[in-house]
Design an enzyme around this catalytic site. Sequence first.
Site, PDB file in Angstrom:
ATOM      1  N   HIS A 178       0.796  -0.781   0.428  1.00 30.12           N
ATOM      2  CA  HIS A 178      -0.325  -0.036  -0.059  1.00 30.12           C
ATOM      3  C   HIS A 178       0.564   0.993   0.280  1.00 30.12           C
ATOM      4  O   HIS A 178       1.866   1.485   0.782  1.00 30.12           O
ATOM      5  CB  HIS A 178      -0.844  -0.535   1.384  1.00 30.12           C
ATOM      6  CG  HIS A 178      -1.602  -0.856   1.146  1.00 30.12           C
ATOM      7  ND1 HIS A 178      -3.041  -1.335  -0.038  1.00 30.12           N
ATOM      8  CD2 HIS A 178      -2.538  -1.556   1.774  1.00 30.12           C
ATOM      9  CE1 HIS A 178      -3.636  -2.008   0.138  1.00 30.12           C
ATOM     10  NE2 HIS A 178      -3.492  -2.857   1.446  1.00 30.12           N
ATOM     11  N   CYS A 218       0.101   1.717  -4.842  1.00 29.40           N
ATOM     12  CA  CYS A 218      -0.572   3.288  -5.455  1.00 29.40           C
ATOM     13  C   CYS A 218       0.052   4.720  -5.893  1.00 29.40           C
ATOM     14  O   CYS A 218       0.381   4.367  -3.978  1.00 29.40           O
ATOM     15  CB  CYS A 218      -2.245   3.141  -5.022  1.00 29.40           C
ATOM     16  SG  CYS A 218      -2.670   1.394  -5.343  1.00 29.40           S
TER      17      CYS A 218
END
EC number: 3.4.22.-
Length: 824
Positions: free
Chosen positions: A415, A464
Site C-alpha cells: 500500500h 498506488c
Amino acid sequence: MSLLGDPLQALPPSAAPTGPLLAPPAGATLNRLREPLLRRLSELLDQAPEGRGWRRLAELAGSRGRLRLSCLDLEQCSLKVLEPEGSPSLCLLKLMGEKGCTVTELSDFLQAMEHTEVLQLLSPPGIKITVNPESKAVLAGQFVKLCCRATGHPFVQYQWFKMNKEIPNGNTSELIFNAVHVKDAGFYVCRVNNNFTFEFSQWSQLDVCDIPESFQRSVDGVSESKLQICVEPTSQKLMPGSTLVLQCVAVGSPIPHYQWFKNELPLTHETKKLYMVPYVDLEHQGTYWCHVYNDRDSQDSKKVEIIIGRTDEAVECTEDELNNLGHPDNKEQTTDQPLAKDKVALLIGNMNYREHPKLKAPLVDVYELTNLLRQLDFKVVSLLDLTEYEMRNAVDEFLLLLDKGVYGLLYYAGHGYENFGNSFMVPVDAPNPYRSENCLCVQNILKLMQEKETGLNVFLLDMCRKRNDYDDTIPILDALKVTANIVFGYATCQGAEAFEIQHSGLANGIFMKFLKDRLLEDKKITVLLDEVAEDMGKCHLTKGKQALEIRSSLSEKRALTDPIQGTEYSAESLVRNLQWAKAHELPESMCLKFDCGVQIQLGFAAEFSNVMIIYTSIVYKPPEIIMCDAYVTDFPLDLDIDPKDANKGTPEETGSYLVSKDLPKHCLYTRLSSLQKLKEHLVFTVCLSYQYSGLEDTVEDKQEVNVGKPLIAKLDMHRGLGRKTCFQTCLMSNGPYQSSAATSGGAGHYHSLQDPFHGVYHSHPGNPSNVTPADSCHCSRTPDAFISSFAHHASCHFSRSNVPVETTDEIPFSFSDRLRISEK
C-alpha cells in the site's frame, strides 16, 4: 462536520448498550413482560406500604369487570408469602396477565395509586442532551476540552468514542486533552445512558494543526475558541510548470472554514487549508488571499503576490569553464563502459496489513525480483511484512551497504500514496486512516542515498499513487542534490492505482509481470523501463487502467547489467560483503541422534531474508521400533508461530508456494517468518514419539536445538540505529524529481499465479546458491482475474452504526468475457 463539510448525524450503534430493564410496549399484555421486569415490579409492590401494595392493585383491577379476581385467586396470592421466594404481587400480575390486562391499564392503576416508582419502570424518563460538544481546530500541544452535558433520571452516565473506538477512561461529561497531539485529530461522539435508554451527542470534529517552529512565536497564547490565523500564505516567484502551493491554517471553535480568492474573486471549490496548482502558467499570476470564517467570526489572511516568470539567477564560472561548456573534458571520460563499485538492492513487500486490505502479489514479486537481481550480481536483501519501525531500520541497514560509486536499488510493493509529489510507503502496522508520520517518505530515503555519493539510484515503486485526503501535511524536505543518476520507475501514473493479475492462487503485480521479462537485458535502465512501459501499453488488460511512469535525471548510459569494478578486496568492499553475508547466513544442517537410536535430519532454507523454512526427516529407525514421528515445537514467542501451521506435509501447506520444488521430499516443513523480530537466539524443541515392537505404549523424547540468529535476525533490527528522525516528514518539497500533482490516499495492490518457482537457498554445502528466474507470465495466458486494490479510507457511512467505519465490500462490473475488475 464531515470531511466534505456536511453535518454529521450520530445514529445508535448496532450493539448499543441498554439498561437491564427495557420499557415494554404500551399495548402489550402483562404476560408479555420480561421476567426481570415482572420481578422488579413485584418487589416494589410487595414492599409498598398499606394502600399502595398488591391488594390495592387487585381492588382497582376489579373495578374493570374482565380483570376481577375471585376470592380463591386472592387467597392463592396471599399464600405465596409462605414460600421461600414467593411473591404475592408476582402471582397477582401473572393472573392479571392471563385475563388480558395491558401495560396501559396497569399504568392507569399505578397512577391512581400514586406509585411513581413502579410507574417509572413502565414509562422510564428519557435523556435530554443539553450541551453538545463543539467542533474545533486547535494547535498541537494546546489544552483542549470537549464537553457534553445531559439530564435524566435517576442519573446519566457518559462514554466518549473516537470514530468507532471507545476511549479508555472517557466516562465523564468532559473529554480533556492536556496537550493535544496530531494523532488525537478525528471525529468524536459521546453516548449518554441511564438504566433505561441512551442518546448520542452530535458529532464533534477535532482538527489538530501541527505548525512549523518558525510560526510558533506568532501563535503563543492562542485561545481554544477564538478564531485566529496561525499560518499565512507567502508570496512566491515561480517558473512556468512549477507547483504553486499556498497554505492558510486557522484555529478556533466552531471549526473554521476556508475560501480562497484571486484578484478579488472567489476560487470555485477551493475551500481547504491548501490551495495548489500542479503546473502553473502565466494565467496563475496574481494576488491571492484566504477568507477564514465560522459561525461567530471571520478573518482574511494577508494578500500575497504570485509572479510567474524566469528567475534572475547568476552562476559563476571561469573563462575556461565557459569555453568548455558543452565540451566535456575528455579526461573525465575514462571508459565507454560505466562500472559499478558494487550493486546493492533492498526489496520490501508488505502484504499482511493489520487494519487495511491484505495483499498477495508482493510475495511473488519480491521473490522473482530477488532471483533476477542476484543474476545481475546485486547483493539483495528481501523482506516481507515490515512495521514502520522495522522499515526504518531496514533502510538504515541498506544505507550501510552503500558507498561512493555503488549502485543502489529500492523496490517496494504494498500500500502507498502520493501527496504533493512525495511518495509514501505504508507499513503493515499503519493505523486506519494513516498519515505521513505513520509512513516512510521515499524522497527522504533518496536524500540519504545521495549523501553516500552512490553511482546510481533506482527506485521501483509498485504501489498506488492516489492522494491521501486524511494527510494534509505539506512535507518540507531538505533540498535534494542535483545529481544526474536518479531513476524512478512508478508502477502507475499520478493519481492512479496499481493492479495485479490473479492466476491459480499466486499473484503478480502488473508492473512486475512486464518488468521481469526485460530486467536482464543489457540496456540503459531508462531505455529498459521505456520498453516495459510500451509492453504494458500493448496489453489490453491495462489500457486505461495502469500506465508506467518514468522520471529520470540520468545523464550517463548506466544499466543494471553494468559490471562491478575489480575492487573485490578493498576495505569498503570487504565491509559490505561481510555485512550482507551476515544477513544471509543460514544454520548448518544437523543430524540429531536420540538414545533410542533414531536419527533425525534438520535442514534449513531461506525463502526471503526474513523468512526461513525448517524441514525435518527421519533418516534412521532401528528395526525394533515399529513407529516413530518427529516434529518441531516451542519456538520463541517473538515469532508468533501458530502450532497448527507447523510440521506440514508439504511446503504449500505452510504458505511457502515459491520454493517447494527445491526442497527435499518426504519431510515435515515449518515456515518461520518475520525473523527480524527475533531478539534472542532461535531455540526450539525437536520432539520424537516412537513405539517398540510388542508394546502398546508410546514413548516420548525431545531435544532442544539452538541455531543462533539466522538470516536477517543477526542484524538485530529490532534495536535500531537511532536514526528514526532521519525519515520523519517535515513540511514542502522542492526537489527536482518530485511530482507536482496531488495524488493518493491509502493505496494498494494485489492477489495470485501458480507457476514453478526456483531459487531457494539451502544450508546444505552441496546445494548451489544461485537462482533461476521464474517462468514468464505472458498475456496469452489469460489470468483468472484482473483486480484493482487500493487502501480504503474510513468513509463516513452512518447506517446502522454510531460511527463511520471502513468498508471492504466489492463493487464488481463487467470488464471482459473472462476477466473482472473489482473496485474496493
